[in-house]
Design an enzyme around this catalytic site. Sequence first.
Site, PDB file in Angstrom:
ATOM      1  N   GLU A 134      -5.653 -83.406   1.677  1.00  0.00           N
ATOM      2  CA  GLU A 134      -5.013 -83.807   2.940  1.00  0.00           C
ATOM      3  C   GLU A 134      -3.934 -82.801   3.328  1.00  0.00           C
ATOM      4  O   GLU A 134      -3.122 -82.389   2.494  1.00  0.00           O
ATOM      5  CB  GLU A 134      -4.396 -85.203   2.766  1.00  0.00           C
ATOM      6  CG  GLU A 134      -4.500 -86.062   3.989  1.00  0.00           C
ATOM      7  CD  GLU A 134      -5.947 -86.419   4.352  1.00  0.00           C
ATOM      8  OE1 GLU A 134      -6.468 -85.817   5.303  1.00  0.00           O
ATOM      9  OE2 GLU A 134      -6.544 -87.272   3.676  1.00  0.00           O
ATOM     10  N   HIS A 135      -3.950 -82.427   4.612  1.00  0.00           N
ATOM     11  CA  HIS A 135      -3.026 -81.413   5.149  1.00  0.00           C
ATOM     12  C   HIS A 135      -3.216 -80.060   4.452  1.00  0.00           C
ATOM     13  O   HIS A 135      -2.278 -79.274   4.349  1.00  0.00           O
ATOM     14  CB  HIS A 135      -1.562 -81.893   5.079  1.00  0.00           C
ATOM     15  CG  HIS A 135      -1.279 -82.993   6.054  1.00  0.00           C
ATOM     16  ND1 HIS A 135      -1.095 -82.763   7.400  1.00  0.00           N
ATOM     17  CD2 HIS A 135      -1.182 -84.341   5.885  1.00  0.00           C
ATOM     18  CE1 HIS A 135      -0.882 -83.924   8.015  1.00  0.00           C
ATOM     19  NE2 HIS A 135      -0.936 -84.899   7.120  1.00  0.00           N
ATOM     20  N   SER A 183     -19.963 -97.131  28.503  1.00  0.00           N
ATOM     21  CA  SER A 183     -19.818 -97.406  27.074  1.00  0.00           C
ATOM     22  C   SER A 183     -19.754 -98.904  26.875  1.00  0.00           C
ATOM     23  O   SER A 183     -19.091 -99.605  27.653  1.00  0.00           O
ATOM     24  CB  SER A 183     -18.532 -96.772  26.542  1.00  0.00           C
ATOM     25  OG  SER A 183     -18.257 -97.282  25.252  1.00  0.00           O
ATOM     26  N   GLY A 219      -8.229 -93.922  12.438  1.00  0.00           N
ATOM     27  CA  GLY A 219      -8.252 -92.554  11.924  1.00  0.00           C
ATOM     28  C   GLY A 219      -9.559 -92.216  11.221  1.00  0.00           C
ATOM     29  O   GLY A 219      -9.603 -91.332  10.377  1.00  0.00           O
ATOM     30  N   SER A 273     -12.147 -91.280  12.930  1.00  0.00           N
ATOM     31  CA  SER A 273     -12.760 -90.277  13.808  1.00  0.00           C
ATOM     32  C   SER A 273     -13.864 -90.770  14.718  1.00  0.00           C
ATOM     33  O   SER A 273     -14.962 -90.213  14.766  1.00  0.00           O
ATOM     34  CB  SER A 273     -13.283 -89.111  12.978  1.00  0.00           C
ATOM     35  OG  SER A 273     -12.392 -88.068  13.129  1.00  0.00           O
ATOM     36  N   ASP A 283     -13.276 -83.157  11.011  1.00  0.00           N
ATOM     37  CA  ASP A 283     -13.899 -84.402  11.470  1.00  0.00           C
ATOM     38  C   ASP A 283     -15.278 -84.145  12.073  1.00  0.00           C
ATOM     39  O   ASP A 283     -16.258 -84.827  11.752  1.00  0.00           O
ATOM     40  CB  ASP A 283     -13.025 -85.087  12.528  1.00  0.00           C
ATOM     41  CG  ASP A 283     -11.636 -85.393  12.014  1.00  0.00           C
ATOM     42  OD1 ASP A 283     -11.387 -85.188  10.810  1.00  0.00           O
ATOM     43  OD2 ASP A 283     -10.799 -85.832  12.820  1.00  0.00           O
TER      44      ASP A 283
HETATM   45  P1  ADP Z   1     -10.054 -91.603  16.241  1.00  0.00           P
HETATM   46  O1  ADP Z   1      -9.128 -91.402  15.098  1.00  0.00           O
HETATM   47  O2  ADP Z   1     -10.869 -92.843  16.097  1.00  0.00           O
HETATM   48  O3  ADP Z   1     -10.892 -90.375  16.502  1.00  0.00           O
HETATM   49  P2  ADP Z   1      -8.903 -90.846  18.756  1.00  0.00           P
HETATM   50  O4  ADP Z   1      -7.689 -91.296  19.454  1.00  0.00           O
HETATM   51  O5  ADP Z   1      -9.017 -89.417  18.361  1.00  0.00           O
HETATM   52  O6  ADP Z   1      -9.133 -91.831  17.517  1.00  0.00           O
HETATM   53  O7  ADP Z   1     -10.165 -91.135  19.682  1.00  0.00           O
HETATM   54  C1  ADP Z   1     -10.336 -92.419  20.248  1.00  0.00           C
HETATM   55  C2  ADP Z   1     -10.805 -92.254  21.681  1.00  0.00           C
HETATM   56  O8  ADP Z   1     -12.151 -91.749  21.711  1.00  0.00           O
HETATM   57  C3  ADP Z   1     -10.868 -93.555  22.444  1.00  0.00           C
HETATM   58  O9  ADP Z   1      -9.609 -93.863  23.008  1.00  0.00           O
HETATM   59  C4  ADP Z   1     -11.909 -93.242  23.531  1.00  0.00           C
HETATM   60  O10 ADP Z   1     -11.316 -92.489  24.568  1.00  0.00           O
HETATM   61  C5  ADP Z   1     -12.872 -92.321  22.782  1.00  0.00           C
HETATM   62  N1  ADP Z   1     -13.997 -93.081  22.212  1.00  0.00           N
HETATM   63  C6  ADP Z   1     -14.326 -93.205  20.917  1.00  0.00           C
HETATM   64  N2  ADP Z   1     -15.431 -93.965  20.749  1.00  0.00           N
HETATM   65  C7  ADP Z   1     -15.825 -94.346  21.985  1.00  0.00           C
HETATM   66  C8  ADP Z   1     -16.905 -95.156  22.497  1.00  0.00           C
HETATM   67  N3  ADP Z   1     -17.782 -95.749  21.685  1.00  0.00           N
HETATM   68  N4  ADP Z   1     -16.977 -95.312  23.831  1.00  0.00           N
HETATM   69  C9  ADP Z   1     -16.100 -94.732  24.653  1.00  0.00           C
HETATM   70  N5  ADP Z   1     -15.063 -93.979  24.239  1.00  0.00           N
HETATM   71  C10 ADP Z   1     -14.916 -93.778  22.917  1.00  0.00           C
HETATM   72 MG    MG Z   2     -10.021 -88.452  16.841  1.00  0.00          MG
END
Ligand code: ADP
Ligand code: MG
Length: 391
Positions: free
Chosen positions: A33-34, A67, A124, A126, A177
Amino acid sequence: MTTNELELAFEQAYGCKAEKMYFAPGRVNLIGEHTDYNGGCVFPCALSFGAWLLIAKNEDKELRFRSLNMPQTYEIPLDAIKPQPDRAWCNYALGCIDIIARRGGKLTSGYNLLYYGNVPAGAGLSSSAAMEVVTARAFTEEMNYVLHDDKAYRTELAKIGQACEHEYAGVMCGIMDQFASAQGKKDHAIYLNCDTLEFEHVPVKLEGIKVVITNTHSPHHLDSGAYNDRVRQCHTAVEQISKVHPIKFLAELTPDDWKEVEGSITDPIAKKRARHVVGEVARTAEAVEALKQGKIERFGELMTASHVSLRDDYEVTGPELDALAEAAWQVTGVLGSRMTGGGFGGCTVSLVRDEAIDQFKAFVGAEYEKKTGLKADFYVAEIGDGVMRLL
Ligand code: ADP
Ligand code: MG
């Protein structure tokens, strides 16, 4: 959701049948990590959670985004592809299509798109990389930009996803990721050098042991300010060490080198940050070796040591992740437990013996609620394959 239900949802949304369906997974990082932006290795695996994408061409020279997870829909004309305002979720898809076009792909038709994701939100794990990689997979095919060598093709999908995240989501992430989502392999983790992109699939054969992910559901996360501070502090360490021992990355130092050079770092914070990175790089290498030799107990100890270092030297854990890890360490049958991802919120990852899983959930859940007032969630991880076409 089954694939049949997704096809039905597509028909209901657009009044026509889906022509193709794809899946890309989320990921969890087991150790390392990091280390990525310090020239070191990471050790993530793809999960069975992820993002599905169904598509069909339309006659209207328009990209239509829906979505099942989001109320907003978007309709973008083919000649007006650019980042959308207000953190629009379609950016994670649109950016990939734009980047494929800039790399030589040809978009000759409009499309109807439907996404569905089951990666827990804000954990987190991804969801954004899953969405990017599934889009890159589908549209490299539609836009005639498929590389023949499968390994190189998957790495290209990861790079498209990362470029999208930088340019359309404004997050200057490393490539871990998207790489895990593209190159994942069932029951294997990926020992990846984020600088050279050299990697190795390492079997994760855990007889009688499960990888358990625990979600803090904490609203905190590693924001870009705290992240950029860490990047800068590591940079300071590199500069100060380089006066006595020239290096480009902290990951070049072995623990023996560290003893010789640590005195050259005058900034006490930079010294702590660098000590984590040097230790974590060595721990990750040792953990991969231990796994190959079937020494799972050692792997678990190194995961726990990783958490301690992230807590005390890198200072990115915070009370929620510490409460989860520290409770996990007390449970008989837990081989190791650590935060995973950037830190402050998100999840821990633990190795737990099958017979201890119920006790683990009960004890860790109760301790966590007592200390933080929050309820944790537990997922027994299945290590799955990387991005694939389903239909
Ligand atoms: P994570 O750690 O889960 O990657 P992020 O903040 O980087 O969190 O990404 C989350 C964003 O990705 C959501 O706010 C949305 O904008 C987009 N996203 C992820 N999955 C979907 C989905 N199934 N449908 C629409 N948007 C999605
Ligand atoms: Mg993300």
